[in-house]
Structures are given as C-alpha cells and as structure tokens.
Design a protein around this motif. Structure first.
Motif, PDB file in Angstrom:
ATOM      1  N   GLY A  17      67.968  36.603   4.001  1.00 24.75           N
ATOM      2  CA  GLY A  17      67.721  37.983   3.621  1.00 24.75           C
ATOM      3  C   GLY A  17      68.881  38.899   3.963  1.00 24.75           C
ATOM      4  N   GLY A  18      69.708  38.467   4.902  1.00 24.99           N
ATOM      5  CA  GLY A  18      70.843  39.289   5.313  1.00 24.99           C
ATOM      6  C   GLY A  18      70.437  40.549   6.045  1.00 24.99           C
ATOM      7  N   VAL A  19      69.212  40.590   6.535  1.00 22.48           N
ATOM      8  CA  VAL A  19      68.691  41.757   7.253  1.00 22.48           C
ATOM      9  C   VAL A  19      68.976  41.566   8.739  1.00 22.48           C
ATOM     10  CG1 VAL A  19      66.633  43.111   7.796  1.00 22.48           C
ATOM     11  CG2 VAL A  19      66.891  42.076   5.527  1.00 22.48           C
ATOM     12  N   SER A  20      69.566  42.577   9.339  1.00 16.21           N
ATOM     13  CA  SER A  20      69.939  42.482  10.754  1.00 16.21           C
ATOM     14  C   SER A  20      68.859  43.014  11.674  1.00 16.21           C
ATOM     15  CB  SER A  20      71.222  43.271  11.020  1.00 16.21           C
ATOM     16  OG  SER A  20      72.310  42.664  10.386  1.00 16.21           O
ATOM     17  N   LEU A  48      60.914  40.878  18.989  1.00 19.51           N
ATOM     18  CA  LEU A  48      61.469  39.975  19.993  1.00 19.51           C
ATOM     19  C   LEU A  48      62.349  38.967  19.269  1.00 19.51           C
ATOM     20  CD1 LEU A  48      61.380  39.322  23.022  1.00 19.51           C
ATOM     21  CD2 LEU A  48      59.555  37.694  22.513  1.00 19.51           C
ATOM     22  N   ARG A  49      63.622  38.924  19.657  1.00 20.20           N
ATOM     23  CA  ARG A  49      64.526  37.948  19.066  1.00 20.20           C
ATOM     24  C   ARG A  49      64.215  36.562  19.612  1.00 20.20           C
ATOM     25  NH1 ARG A  49      69.528  40.858  21.004  1.00 20.20           N
ATOM     26  NH2 ARG A  49      70.418  38.777  20.917  1.00 20.20           N
ATOM     27  N   LEU A  50      64.664  35.533  18.932  1.00 17.86           N
ATOM     28  CA  LEU A  50      64.345  34.165  19.328  1.00 17.86           C
ATOM     29  C   LEU A  50      65.039  33.727  20.614  1.00 17.86           C
ATOM     30  CD1 LEU A  50      64.177  32.467  15.834  1.00 17.86           C
ATOM     31  CD2 LEU A  50      62.328  33.393  17.238  1.00 17.86           C
ATOM     32  N   ASN A  51      65.962  34.554  21.113  1.00 21.24           N
ATOM     33  CA  ASN A  51      66.580  34.263  22.407  1.00 21.24           C
ATOM     34  C   ASN A  51      65.842  34.966  23.544  1.00 21.24           C
ATOM     35  OD1 ASN A  51      67.361  36.928  22.179  1.00 21.24           O
ATOM     36  ND2 ASN A  51      69.560  36.532  22.285  1.00 21.24           N
ATOM     37  N   GLY A  52      64.738  35.656  23.216  1.00 20.25           N
ATOM     38  CA  GLY A  52      63.934  36.343  24.219  1.00 20.25           C
ATOM     39  C   GLY A  52      64.331  37.792  24.449  1.00 20.25           C
ATOM     40  N   SER A 100      68.605  52.264  15.702  1.00 17.58           N
ATOM     41  CA  SER A 100      69.520  53.148  14.993  1.00 17.58           C
ATOM     42  C   SER A 100      70.354  52.337  14.005  1.00 17.58           C
ATOM     43  CB  SER A 100      70.444  53.837  16.004  1.00 17.58           C
ATOM     44  OG  SER A 100      71.511  54.479  15.348  1.00 17.58           O
ATOM     45  N   THR A 101      70.669  52.934  12.853  1.00 21.22           N
ATOM     46  CA  THR A 101      71.519  52.244  11.881  1.00 21.22           C
ATOM     47  C   THR A 101      72.943  52.084  12.395  1.00 21.22           C
ATOM     48  OG1 THR A 101      71.947  54.353  10.783  1.00 21.22           O
ATOM     49  CG2 THR A 101      70.211  52.974   9.855  1.00 21.22           C
ATOM     50  N   SER A 102      73.322  52.854  13.390  1.00 24.04           N
ATOM     51  CA  SER A 102      74.670  52.728  13.952  1.00 24.04           C
ATOM     52  C   SER A 102      74.735  51.718  15.105  1.00 24.04           C
ATOM     53  CB  SER A 102      75.186  54.085  14.416  1.00 24.04           C
ATOM     54  OG  SER A 102      74.356  54.597  15.438  1.00 24.04           O
ATOM     55  N   ALA A 103      73.579  51.215  15.554  1.00 23.63           N
ATOM     56  CA  ALA A 103      73.565  50.218  16.633  1.00 23.63           C
ATOM     57  C   ALA A 103      74.126  48.899  16.109  1.00 23.63           C
ATOM     58  CB  ALA A 103      72.143  50.026  17.151  1.00 23.63           C
ATOM     59  N   PRO A 104      74.826  48.165  16.950  1.00 21.45           N
ATOM     60  CA  PRO A 104      75.396  46.895  16.501  1.00 21.45           C
ATOM     61  C   PRO A 104      74.308  45.886  16.127  1.00 21.45           C
ATOM     62  CG  PRO A 104      76.147  47.439  18.735  1.00 21.45           C
ATOM     63  CD  PRO A 104      75.156  48.469  18.331  1.00 21.45           C
ATOM     64  N   PRO A 105      74.577  45.073  15.100  1.00 19.60           N
ATOM     65  CA  PRO A 105      73.626  44.007  14.766  1.00 19.60           C
ATOM     66  C   PRO A 105      73.628  42.957  15.874  1.00 19.60           C
ATOM     67  CG  PRO A 105      75.333  44.223  13.064  1.00 19.60           C
ATOM     68  CD  PRO A 105      75.682  45.150  14.178  1.00 19.60           C
ATOM     69  N   ALA A 106      72.445  42.452  16.206  1.00 17.90           N
ATOM     70  CA  ALA A 106      72.316  41.437  17.249  1.00 17.90           C
ATOM     71  C   ALA A 106      72.113  40.049  16.646  1.00 17.90           C
ATOM     72  CB  ALA A 106      71.146  41.774  18.163  1.00 17.90           C
ATOM     73  N   ALA A 107      71.425  39.985  15.511  1.00 12.42           N
ATOM     74  CA  ALA A 107      71.126  38.697  14.878  1.00 12.42           C
ATOM     75  C   ALA A 107      70.603  38.947  13.471  1.00 12.42           C
ATOM     76  CB  ALA A 107      70.071  37.950  15.690  1.00 12.42           C
ATOM     77  N   LEU A 108      70.636  37.909  12.648  1.00 11.17           N
ATOM     78  CA  LEU A 108      69.968  37.995  11.347  1.00 11.17           C
ATOM     79  C   LEU A 108      68.485  37.780  11.575  1.00 11.17           C
ATOM     80  CD1 LEU A 108      72.341  36.084   8.911  1.00 11.17           C
ATOM     81  CD2 LEU A 108      71.899  38.538   9.016  1.00 11.17           C
TER      82      LEU A 108
END
Length: 130
Positions: free
Chosen positions: A56-59, A94-98, A65-73
């Motif tokens: 999906g390419g969704v971060s 919750l990201r898959l890394n916890g 915030s839209t200005s926050a850095p992407p952490a993962a797809l």
C-alpha cells in the motif's frame, strides 16, 4: 523374499536413526496470550495501491503529524489502540516491533467482524495476530 524383508528392515532402521539424529523442526512463531488494549483494524487502500510493488505504500509515522518521520510501512492488518486514540487525524497503532506509531485516520477501516483476529503477544515476544 527374505532379501526384500531385510531391505525393508534396513530402510526402516535408517529412517528411525535419521529421525533421532535430525529432530523435528521447532514450531514457528505462535500466539502466547492476547494483547490487551488493542483491536484489529484493516489498512484502507485502493486496489491499485494493493497491487503496487511496495504494498500500500502507507507509512506508520513516529508522531501524529504528516511532518513526522515514517517509521515503517503499514501492514494490511493494523493493531490499533482500544478505545481508538486519535490525535490530529492520526490513529495510534502498535508496530510489529512493539513500538507505538501513528497512521492517518483515513487509512484505517474496521476489521470484518466475521473474520477472526486477536491482537496477541507471540512466542518471540513481539506483537502479532493470533
């Protein structure tokens, strides 16, 4: 006839020996317990986005915030905080890394209630779906 019986006996013995030397593979990652405070949601993407080489390419972002850095797809199934926690149009997941993350609210849709999805802590200590 005796030769065939002896051959079968030898083959059986070899297979038994091999099974003792090479133990069965360990079970894969499995759910250990439910993850309280989270529910399953689906990633809201178009068919075209789903067919894209990067999914999906969704971060998932580090802050709401839209200005926050992407952490993962984002994966196709999201683990969203329950009750839903929305800040500035972003849903806490919750990201898959916890680690926590944030995804645009418009990219989150309900999980099909006829499907089974239990946010869980997996045997590797990470969050997942049981």
């Amino acid at each position: 006839m005796a030769g065939k019986t002896l051959s079968a006996f030898v083959v059986t013995g070899l297979l038994f020996s091999a099974s003792a030397i090479f133990p069965a593979r360990a079970q894969g990652v499995r759910p250990v317990r439910p993850l309280d405070g989270y529910v399953c949601k689906k990633l809201n993407i178009t068919e075209r986005e789903a067919m894209s080489a990067n999914g999906g390419g969704v971060s998932i972002r580090t802050a709401p915030s839209t200005s926050a850095p992407p952490a993962a797809l984002a994966p196709s199934v999201l683990l969203a905080r329950s009750p839903l926690h929305v800040v500035n149009g972003f849903v806490e997941v919750l990201r898959l890394n916890g680690q926590p993350g944030w995804i645009e609210e418009s990219r989150v849709k309900p999980f099909d209630p006829t499907e089974r999805c239990v946010p869980s802590i997996m045997s590797n200590g990470r969050p997942g779906i049981g």
